[in-house]
Each structure stands twice: as C-alpha cells, then as structure tokens.
Design a protein around this motif. Structure first.
Motif, short mmCIF file in Angstrom:
data_model
loop_
_atom_site.label_atom_id
_atom_site.label_comp_id
_atom_site.label_asym_id
_atom_site.label_seq_id
_atom_site.Cartn_x
_atom_site.Cartn_y
_atom_site.Cartn_z
N PRO A 16 4.53 -8.75 8.10
CA PRO A 16 4.04 -7.62 7.30
C PRO A 16 3.94 -7.94 5.81
CG PRO A 16 5.86 -6.96 8.72
CD PRO A 16 5.79 -8.44 8.80
N VAL A 17 4.96 -8.61 5.27
CA VAL A 17 4.94 -8.94 3.84
C VAL A 17 3.73 -9.84 3.53
CG1 VAL A 17 6.23 -9.99 1.96
CG2 VAL A 17 7.44 -8.87 3.83
N THR A 18 3.56 -10.83 4.39
CA THR A 18 2.44 -11.76 4.19
C THR A 18 1.11 -11.04 4.32
OG1 THR A 18 3.84 -13.40 5.26
CG2 THR A 18 1.54 -13.99 4.90
N LEU A 19 1.02 -10.13 5.28
CA LEU A 19 -0.22 -9.39 5.47
C LEU A 19 -0.56 -8.58 4.22
CD1 LEU A 19 -2.54 -8.59 7.34
CD2 LEU A 19 -1.10 -6.76 8.25
N ALA A 20 0.44 -7.91 3.68
CA ALA A 20 0.23 -7.11 2.47
C ALA A 20 -0.27 -8.00 1.34
CB ALA A 20 1.53 -6.42 2.07
N GLN A 21 0.39 -9.13 1.19
CA GLN A 21 0.02 -10.07 0.13
C GLN A 21 -1.41 -10.57 0.33
OE1 GLN A 21 2.06 -13.75 0.20
NE2 GLN A 21 2.02 -14.00 -2.02
N GLY A 138 6.33 1.29 -1.85
CA GLY A 138 6.77 -0.07 -2.11
C GLY A 138 7.02 -0.91 -0.87
N PHE A 139 6.95 -0.29 0.31
CA PHE A 139 7.18 -1.08 1.51
C PHE A 139 5.88 -1.77 1.95
CE2 PHE A 139 11.28 0.42 1.60
CZ PHE A 139 11.97 -0.05 2.70
N PRO A 140 5.99 -2.87 2.67
CA PRO A 140 4.79 -3.60 3.07
C PRO A 140 3.76 -2.70 3.75
CG PRO A 140 6.72 -4.89 3.63
CD PRO A 140 7.22 -3.58 3.09
N ILE A 144 -0.08 -2.47 2.79
CA ILE A 144 -1.12 -2.86 3.75
C ILE A 144 -2.18 -1.78 3.84
CG2 ILE A 144 -1.60 -3.28 6.20
CD1 ILE A 144 1.22 -4.61 6.31
N VAL A 145 -1.72 -0.53 3.94
CA VAL A 145 -2.66 0.58 4.08
C VAL A 145 -3.52 0.71 2.82
CG1 VAL A 145 -2.87 3.08 4.28
CG2 VAL A 145 -1.27 1.83 5.73
N ILE A 146 -2.88 0.68 1.66
CA ILE A 146 -3.64 0.90 0.41
C ILE A 146 -4.58 -0.27 0.11
CG2 ILE A 146 -3.42 1.17 -2.08
CD1 ILE A 146 -1.03 2.91 -1.61
N ALA A 147 -4.03 -1.48 0.14
CA ALA A 147 -4.89 -2.64 -0.15
C ALA A 147 -5.99 -2.76 0.91
CB ALA A 147 -4.07 -3.92 -0.20
N GLY A 148 -5.64 -2.49 2.16
CA GLY A 148 -6.62 -2.56 3.23
C GLY A 148 -7.74 -1.54 3.04
N GLY A 206 -5.52 -9.49 -9.28
CA GLY A 206 -4.38 -9.75 -10.16
C GLY A 206 -3.65 -8.46 -10.51
N SER A 207 -4.40 -7.40 -10.78
CA SER A 207 -3.76 -6.14 -11.18
C SER A 207 -2.99 -5.53 -10.01
CB SER A 207 -4.81 -5.16 -11.71
OG SER A 207 -5.62 -4.68 -10.66
N LEU A 208 -3.50 -5.70 -8.80
CA LEU A 208 -2.77 -5.18 -7.63
C LEU A 208 -1.52 -6.02 -7.37
CD1 LEU A 208 -5.70 -4.39 -5.14
CD2 LEU A 208 -4.36 -2.78 -6.49
N MET A 209 -1.66 -7.33 -7.59
CA MET A 209 -0.54 -8.23 -7.35
C MET A 209 0.63 -7.88 -8.27
SD MET A 209 0.62 -10.31 -5.47
CE MET A 209 -0.18 -11.51 -4.48
#
Ligand SMILES: Nc1ncnc2c1ncn2[C@@H]1O[C@H](COP(=O)(O)OP(=O)(O)OP(=O)(O)O)[C@@H](O)[C@H]1O
Ligand SMILES: [Mg+2]
Lengths: 307, 259
Positions: A16-21, A138-140, A144-148, A206-209
């Motif tokens: 999950p962490v990797t997916l979010a990243q 703040g959880f993966p 995932i949902v927001i970035a996705g 970058g800003s999301l990261m």
C-alpha cells in the motif's frame, strides 16, 4: 523456503505504501512521457521541476497556505520552467537535452533560494491527504484514493484534449514538425505549451510528494528522471503505444508496476545504494533492445535515442 | 494572384562555396493558372517554391499572394493560403498518426483549431469520400497509421490532403518523381482532376517533359535562379517534348561556351 516467505511478507506489507508513492510519482513519469513521446522533445527538466514543485509547495504550506494554493503555485512554477527549456531550445537551437540540463542545474539554485535552506518540514501542516472524507488522514489508503483520483482525472482530460482539433495539432508537431508547420500549426506555441504542461505535471508530483512525506528537500529530485524513464519503459511494454489512450496510460501503469518491482528488489535484499545502478542498467537494456533485436550492427545513435 | 518580384537568395554569402539560388527571379501567376516549372538540377525550382511557402527567407525581393504581401510571414501563417506536396512522401504526412488524423490536420490548415472534438462522423465520412476518388483503397484504412502505408499511398494521401480545404495556391515539387510509373500516373491524374475541378492556381515542378507538355497552361523554364523562358497560351499548346528538350540543349551549349 522460510526466507522466501520472509521476503514476500515484507514486500506485501509495503504494497500500500509503495502504491501510494507510485501514484504520486506517476505524474513525473507523465511529465517525462509527454515531451519524449508526444513532442519528440527528449527533456530532462523534470529532474528540476519535481523539486521545484516540492519547494514552492513546501514554502507555502509552511506559511500556512491551503494545499490547493500550494499545488496551484507549484503547477505555475513548473509550467514556467518547462516553457523556459522549450524556449532555450527553439530560440538558440540548443539541443533539447542540453537545454534541459541547463534548466535543471539553474533550478537547483532557484529551489534553494525559494526555500532559503536545503530542507523544510511541513509536518502537521494542512495537506490534501488530510481532506479525505474516507479513510484515516495520512494513511496510505487515503493517499491512494486521492492521488489515484487526480491521476484518473488528468488522464481523462489529456485524452480528451489530444482528440480535439488543437490537441491533434500538437501531436502533429511531435510527429513531423515541418509538416505541422505547413499545415498552419505554430510549432513554437505547441512546443512551449506542451513542454510547459509536462513540467507542470512534474511539479505537481513534487508538491504532492511533499504533502505525503511531510517535508521538502532540494535534493528530492535526484535520480527521479531515470526512475521515471524506467517506469515509462515498463508501462509502454505493458500497454503499448499504438494509440493515444495506450500512450497516456503507460506512465500510470508503468509507475505502479515499477515501484512495486523496486520494493520487491529491496525486500529481496538488494542494497539500496545499488538501486540506481540497477535502474540505469534496466533503462539501458530497454533502450538497447531494438538495436539488439535488429542484429549486431549498431543502430544510428539518434534512432536508439528515440526508441 | 501570385507575384514574385526580383527575389534573390544567396547561400553561404561571401564564402568560397557561395551559391546563388535565386537571382532576381520575377514571376506572376493569374488566378486559375496552372504553371509547370522545368529546369535543370540546381536551377532554383525548389528554392522558388520554398520562397513562396516561407521555408526560405529571401535576401531581397517580394512575394505577394492575392494582393497580400507575405514576404515576412512565417510558414504557419502562409499555410492558410497555400498547400504543398513535396517530392519526398515522408515530408508531407505525420507518420505516427492515422490517415484520418492527417486528413484532419490538412482540413484545418486555414482555420483556427479549437478545443472541440477533432474527428467526428461527418468529417470521417467526408474524408472517406475524398480518399475513395484515388481508387487505392485508402478510404478503408482511415485508422491505419501513415507509417504503415507505401510511399505511393503516402504521396497520394499528401495530394488529397493538399487539395482539400481549397487552398488559394497549390505548390507541387516533383511530387510524382519518387513513385513507380503506375502510381505516378494515378497521382498525376488525381492532381489534374482536383486542379480542374476546384480551379486551383497551381505551380508544379517536374523533370518529366511529357507532363510539362500535357498539363498546365503555362511553362516556366528556370535557369540559374531566373525565369529563362515562358511559354503560354496557344504557343504552349503547340509545344512538343522535342522543343522543350531543345531549349535545354541551347542552354547547355551556352553553358559550355561560357565555361
Ligand atoms: N539549404 C541550402 N543550403 C545551401 N545551398 C542550397 C540550399 N538549398 C538550395 N541550395 C542551392 O541553391 C541552388 C538551387 O537549388 P534548388 O534546390 O532550388 O534547385 P532545383 O531547381 O530544385 O534542383 P533539383 O531539380 O535538383 O531539385 C543549388 O545550387 C543548391 O545547391
Ligand atoms: Mg528541387
């Protein structure tokens, strides 16, 4: 056997962490793909635009500005950086790669100036990832949902754009600039706008990261380009690039798969310092593949570059 | 309609390998004229077409299209007025895009490109119809990427693209030279048909003297960056291939004497 199980369970725990990243970094891959594939403008600006977006957003977030303001500012800054690279290439006939290196080098100083120091914590400040109506902030899963969702929106908008009259014209510039010009398309506008847009995506990433990891760092772009290229190659191997949709999906699919692969390698015990070497060799292999397939004779340098 | 006034272009000016491409060339074409441009290699034919399309910036002189001075206009702005087919089939099309997308690009040559859907059903149907005129089966390959077509098919597509959107001026630079005789014939016939049907003002460069005799209402012979000879009207109708070759021979003799 137990060892393999160990590797596997530590890999799965990180999925999950990797997916979010990877969904956040997918925008850099998109920012690399657009100039490279849609505009035939191999571009390195993203290595500078990614931290630029991070620094701009970081400073604004630290000053208590809303995440949306921070993201908007990052987009504008990234767009400007991309426009500069394209302009340097067009106006002074400097090779696109060199123009990108110039820009990325200068951006390093600019990024330092913007932040006033080499890193900045925005931990505990407001972030887009706190705004989720679902999941814990703040959880993966939230990331995932927001970035996705942003990724999906960008993908759909880009697809629709490249199917419009104007978007078709921009693609023609990448395919055959002389022909495009003879069909009444302003090659300068299309190139500057296109490369600008691409860098805006890198800055968005970058800003999301920064919001995801809680700090901004001038060195956060280090090696992002080669990772992005590797992700793009994987993505294209999976989706293909025959149609606009496939080409646009490649960065997203590629980012997700690539970062899981990296995570797997690390779980399997690859020392992190070797990662860049491995990635570099992988990209080299992907670029060399067409020429290896063709036979022993080395291909024309330009051709290999463009593959 | 088209007016070129003492156009001059020198490459590598002041250097040992200085090349005078256009040496005070003047030419005027009336609306509906179909001029055939002949002349030996290096005479300046392509340079003249480049000067008209804007790909070549003149050292001095003037180019006017329909009373508009286009001398300082960039290529993409002149595109609204003129269309062009090159000798090289690769030059005139966007290889990685489909046949239909290429048609769309040419279709919008003289219009503003908007943020609305490019290929719609109406357009696709129209493109199909226009491509069917060639009889090469291109109308069934609208979704094929152009890089998968043969040189002849690409060139035929370039021609259909060029005559679409009714350009004020059509420029053809040896556009059948790279094709096999049968395809060359198809493309040439399609050219003449379109030029006549749409009454396009045309300049066609060719090394094929038979074409120069058969087509067009004027012959312009270029030599050393100037129009050396003009044959029009009744005289053009009486001209034979042998006459034209004779003119080349005279020129060669003179060149021999001069050297
Ligand atoms: N880009 C260029 N750089 C240098 N010299 C050029 C360039 N383009 C044309 N020339 C020179 O200008 C002269 C005219 O060339 P041009 O291409 O117009 O001839 P042409 O009549 O089209 O010949 P061909 O029948 O071979 O196509 C030649 O001497 C050529 O060498
Ligand atoms: Mg020529």
């Amino acid at each position: 056997m137990a060892m393999i199980q160990d590797i596997f369970s530590s890999f799965v725990a990180l999925v999950p962490v990797t997916l979010a990243q990877s969904l956040i970094l997918a925008f850099v891959v998109l920012g690399i793909m657009i100039p490279f594939r849609m505009l035939s403008f191999p571009d390195l600006t993203s290595e500078g635009a990614f931290p630029l977006g991070g620094c701009v957003a970081g400073v604004l977030l630290a000053a208590g500005q809303s995440p949306l303001t921070a993201i908007a500012a990052a987009l504008i800054a990234g767009f400007a950086a991309g426009c500069c690279t394209a302009y340097i290439h067009l106006r002074f006939r400097i090779h696109t790669l060199l123009a990108g290196i110039l820009m990325m080098t200068m951006l390093y100083s600019i990024n330092l100036r913007i932040m006033g120091r080499s890193n900045l914590s925005v931990f505990g400040m407001e972030s887009l990832f706190n705004w989720s109506p679902f999941g814990q902030p703040g959880f993966p899963s939230t990331k995932i949902v927001i970035a996705g969702a942003i990724g999906l929106l960008v993908l759909v908008l880009l697809y629709l754009y490249f199917k419009t009259e104007r978007g078709t014209g921009v693609r023609a510039v990448g395919s055959n600039p002389d022909m495009a010009e003879a069909q009444g398309i302003n090659v300068w506008t299309a190139t500057i706008g296109g490369v600008g847009l691409a860098s805006a995506f890198s800055a968005l990433s970058g800003s999301l990261m920064v919001q995801s990891q809680g700090f901004a760092d001038v060195n956060m772009g280090l090696g992002i380009l080669i990772n992005g290229l590797a992700a793009l190659m994987i993505g294209e191997a999976i989706t293909g690039k025959q149609t606009v949709l496939r080409q646009l999906a490649a960065p997203f699919v590629g980012a997700v798969v690539y970062y899981q692969l990296v995570s797997l390698c690390l779980a399997a015990g690859m020392p992190p310092p070797d990662l860049k070497l491995a990635t570099g060799l992988f990209v080299l292999l992907m670029l060399a593949l067409p020429s290896l397939k063709r036979g022993r004779a080395p291909g024309a340098a330009r051709e290999v570059m463009r593959e | 309609m088209l007016e070129i006034k003492s156009a001059r272009k020198v490459f590598f000016k002041g250097q040992a390998d200085e090349k005078i491409a256009l040496d005070g060339l003047s030419l005027s074409l009336k609306t509906g004229d179909f001029g055939v441009v002949i002349g030996s290699n290096g005479a300046g034919k392509s340079s003249m077409l480049n000067a008209i399309s804007g790909a070549l910036i003149l050292d001095s002189g003037k180019v006017q299209i329909n009373e508009t001075d286009v001398t300082g206009m960039p290529v993409y702005k002149r595109a609204a007025k003129l269309a062009r087919v090159f000798q090289d089939p690769m030059k005139g099309t966007a290889a990685s895009m489909t046949v239909a997308e290429n048609m769309l690009l040419a279709d919008l040559r003289s219009q503003k490109r908007r943020l609305r859907q490019g290929l719609n059903a109406t357009r696709l149907a129209a493109y199909k119809e226009r491509l069917a005129l060639l009889g090469l089966g291109l109308e069934n390959r609208l979704d094929t990427r152009v890089e998968l077509l043969s040189g002849g098919q690409r060139q035929s597509l370039s021609l259909i693209m060029a005559v679409g959107g009714e350009p004020e001026l059509l420029l053809l630079d040896e556009h059948t030279a790279a094709l096999d005789p049968r395809t060359a014939d198809i493309v040439m016939k399609a050219t003449v048909r379109a030029v006549e049907a749409l009454k396009l003002t045309t300049l066609m460069v060719t090394h094929n003297m038979q074409h120069a005799v058969d087509y067009g209402n004027r012959i312009l012979m270029l030599d050393a960056g100037k129009v050396r000879l003009e044959i029009g009207g009744e005289e053009k109708k009486q001209t034979s291939v042998a006459d034209l070759i004779g003119h080349f021979a005279v020129k060669t003799d003179r060149m021999l004497l001069a050297s």
